[in-house]
Motif scaffolding. Structure first.
Motif, mmCIF file in Angstrom:
data_model
loop_
_atom_site.group_PDB
_atom_site.id
_atom_site.type_symbol
_atom_site.label_atom_id
_atom_site.label_comp_id
_atom_site.label_asym_id
_atom_site.label_seq_id
_atom_site.Cartn_x
_atom_site.Cartn_y
_atom_site.Cartn_z
ATOM 1 N N LEU A 170 36.602 51.494 -36.207
ATOM 2 C CA LEU A 170 35.568 52.440 -36.809
ATOM 3 C C LEU A 170 34.157 51.952 -36.959
ATOM 4 C CD1 LEU A 170 36.831 53.708 -40.267
ATOM 5 C CD2 LEU A 170 36.847 55.103 -38.150
ATOM 6 N N THR A 171 32.762 52.524 -36.632
ATOM 7 C CA THR A 171 32.004 51.814 -36.467
ATOM 8 C C THR A 171 31.484 51.776 -38.381
ATOM 9 O OG1 THR A 171 30.105 53.978 -36.923
ATOM 10 C CG2 THR A 171 30.968 53.329 -34.758
ATOM 11 N N TYR A 172 30.662 50.033 -38.290
ATOM 12 C CA TYR A 172 30.097 50.608 -39.476
ATOM 13 C C TYR A 172 29.579 51.654 -40.107
ATOM 14 C CZ TYR A 172 30.974 45.468 -38.731
ATOM 15 O OH TYR A 172 31.138 44.012 -37.805
ATOM 16 N N GLU A 173 28.784 52.573 -39.236
ATOM 17 C CA GLU A 173 28.132 53.576 -39.864
ATOM 18 C C GLU A 173 29.598 54.625 -40.800
ATOM 19 O OE1 GLU A 173 25.668 57.553 -39.709
ATOM 20 O OE2 GLU A 173 26.283 55.598 -37.942
ATOM 21 N N MET A 174 30.711 54.553 -39.468
ATOM 22 C CA MET A 174 31.812 55.567 -40.366
ATOM 23 C C MET A 174 32.018 54.563 -41.325
ATOM 24 S SD MET A 174 33.742 56.037 -36.591
ATOM 25 C CE MET A 174 32.972 57.619 -35.802
ATOM 26 N N LYS A 175 32.059 53.453 -41.223
ATOM 27 C CA LYS A 175 32.935 52.653 -42.494
ATOM 28 C C LYS A 175 32.066 52.430 -44.139
ATOM 29 C CE LYS A 175 34.716 49.149 -39.495
ATOM 30 N NZ LYS A 175 34.850 47.124 -38.421
ATOM 31 N N LEU A 176 30.906 52.499 -43.963
ATOM 32 C CA LEU A 176 29.394 52.624 -45.129
ATOM 33 C C LEU A 176 30.359 53.978 -45.663
ATOM 34 C CD1 LEU A 176 27.786 51.275 -46.463
ATOM 35 C CD2 LEU A 176 25.864 52.416 -45.125
ATOM 36 N N GLY A 177 30.377 55.029 -44.656
ATOM 37 C CA GLY A 177 30.551 56.920 -44.924
ATOM 38 C C GLY A 177 31.797 56.412 -45.843
ATOM 39 N N LEU A 178 32.995 56.107 -45.024
ATOM 40 C CA LEU A 178 34.482 56.090 -45.887
ATOM 41 C C LEU A 178 33.994 55.819 -47.300
ATOM 42 C CD1 LEU A 178 36.918 56.193 -45.124
ATOM 43 C CD2 LEU A 178 37.555 53.888 -44.897
ATOM 44 N N ALA A 179 33.193 54.064 -47.195
ATOM 45 C CA ALA A 179 33.365 53.590 -49.242
ATOM 46 C C ALA A 179 32.014 54.869 -49.782
ATOM 47 C CB ALA A 179 32.391 52.910 -48.791
#
Length: 412
Positions: free
Chosen positions: A128-137
């Protein structure tokens, strides 16, 4: 120089400078405190008309709307699985297992990396990209259980672990880093899913503030404004608020306007208060309309105009959950200032504010039920409202005691 389209005069003030990296003490949210002035009415009853000094603001953990999804542990798993698959996670089961490991603990110690390293490893292998990880959070933070269901294990521990991963590993996308730092600051500050740690909260806020994050700067101003955990320094708070204003934060203009109006941390200046309230209104802050109305009511910084004050309070009451706007609107109707006198509408407005626990409206409702203004006389109902008001207004408890004494004498 600040320019405002609603303000006819140009006001100059010195740009504030502050090394936010030196801020290492505890942070607390701005507290809601009210000053009040009393309006004497007929029969020697006092109706409290509070003037706002500071108002609390709910700084959301995420811009996403909360959804009442998980009614069971299984539905929580399904939700996390769904949002992870949607983002193209390539080691789904490892990530799910790591996130679920955070559900069995009351709170996460952000200082202890061993408590969240499993999530860290899984995210590094997720693709996952960091943008996707932040979205997951943020998706996890958006979860809110329904009203009638059993409490679920904390999901915010899992979110905090993801945010920590982004904050510590992302190095190239500043906007993502700042968002993670700010959210971690709020979690640590409130003790939501993580151990309450104000020093760590201010570290995260300070790191984001150094990158120019307006909300973090605004939060840091609260440290000096309230003085909890650090030497109180409203003047420094004003400096920080000016930095946040430079970055377009409307609520910073509102708070600074209140400080100029009340002479807190800055010389009292009604012209500047009027300017900054207008600045905040032009940026869409409905709370500022209530503050601006206090100036029109008093005639400070602008000619007295009850009609404009009424319209501002009315607009604010319609636009946001602002109990003070409802209360002051009720005061307009009760006194007939800026509108026709209407006790029934006054009562309805006070009831709106009382629903939020606004003590001054509760006190007024007690008075109205005793006098039968806008409602039938009802001593029992009056007592109920006085009991609610007594949490903040000592006079209310004295009235409760008198009512109880009278009832006792009658029953005897």
């Amino acid at each position: 120089m600040l320019l405002n389209r609603l303000f006819s005069r140009t006001i100059q003030w010195k740009r504030a400078t502050l090394n936010v990296s030196k801020i290492t003490e505890a942070f607390v949210q701005c507290s809601q405190q009210y000053g009040r002035q009393s309006v004497q009415l007929q029969n020697n009853h006092t109706y409290h008309q509070p003037l706002i000094i500071w108002h609390s603001r709910s700084l959301h953990l995420s811009v996403h709307k909360r959804t009442k999804i998980p009614r069971s542990f299984e539905s929580y798993q399904q939700f996390i699985r769904g949002v992870s698959v949607a983002r193209g996670c390539r080691n789904l089961e490892q990530l799910l297992s790591a996130l679920e490991s955070q559900l069995n603990i009351a709170s996460l110690n952000l200082d202890d990396e061993t408590k969240w390293e499993e999530v860290d490893k899984a995210l590094k292998n997720s693709g996952l990209t960091y943008e996707m990880k932040l979205g997951l959070a943020h998706d996890i933070l958006s979860l809110e259980r329904g009203e009638k269901e059993e409490p679920l294990p904390s999901v915010r521990c899992a979110s905090a672990a993801v945010l920590l991963h982004v904050a510590k590993n992302c190095t190239s996308e500043e906007a993502l880093i700042v968002s993670a730092q700010y959210s971690l600051g709020v979690l640590a500050l409130e003790g939501e899913g993580v151990e309450q740690n104000t020093r760590l909260a201010v570290t995260f806020f300070g790191a984001a503030a150094k990158k120019g994050h307006a909300l973090s700067i605004y939060q840091l101003a609260g440290i000096f404004l309230t003085g909890k955990g650090i030497k109180k320094d409203p003047a420094k708070a004003a400096q920080l608020l000016k930095l946040a204003i430079d970055r377009g934060l409307a609520q910073a203009s509102t708070t600074l306007a209140e400080m100029y109006r009340d002479g807190v941390g800055v010389p009292q200046d009604y012209d500047l208060a009027f300017h900054f309230f207008n600045d905040a209104v032009s940026k869409g802050d409905s709370w500022a309309k209530t503050g601006l109305a206090t100036l029109y009511n008093s005639g400070n910084g602008t000619p007295q105009d009850f009609g404009k004050a009424f319209r501002l309070n009315f607009e604010a009451s319609q636009e946001t959950k602002n109990p003070l706007a409802h209360h002051n609107l009720g005061t307009h109707y009760f006194l007939g200032k800026g509108t026709n006198q209407d006790f029934e509408k006054a009562r309805a407005c006070f009831e709106e504010a009382a629903a939020y626990g606004f003590a001054h409206s509760c006190f007024n409702l007690g008075n109205m039920y005793i006098q039968g203004r806008g409602c039938p006389k009802d001593l029992a109902k009056a007592r109920e409202y006085y009991v609610l008001a007594a949490k903040e207004i000592p006079d209310a408890q004295q009235i409760v005691d008198k009512i109880d004494s009278m009832n006792h004498t009658t029953s005897s």
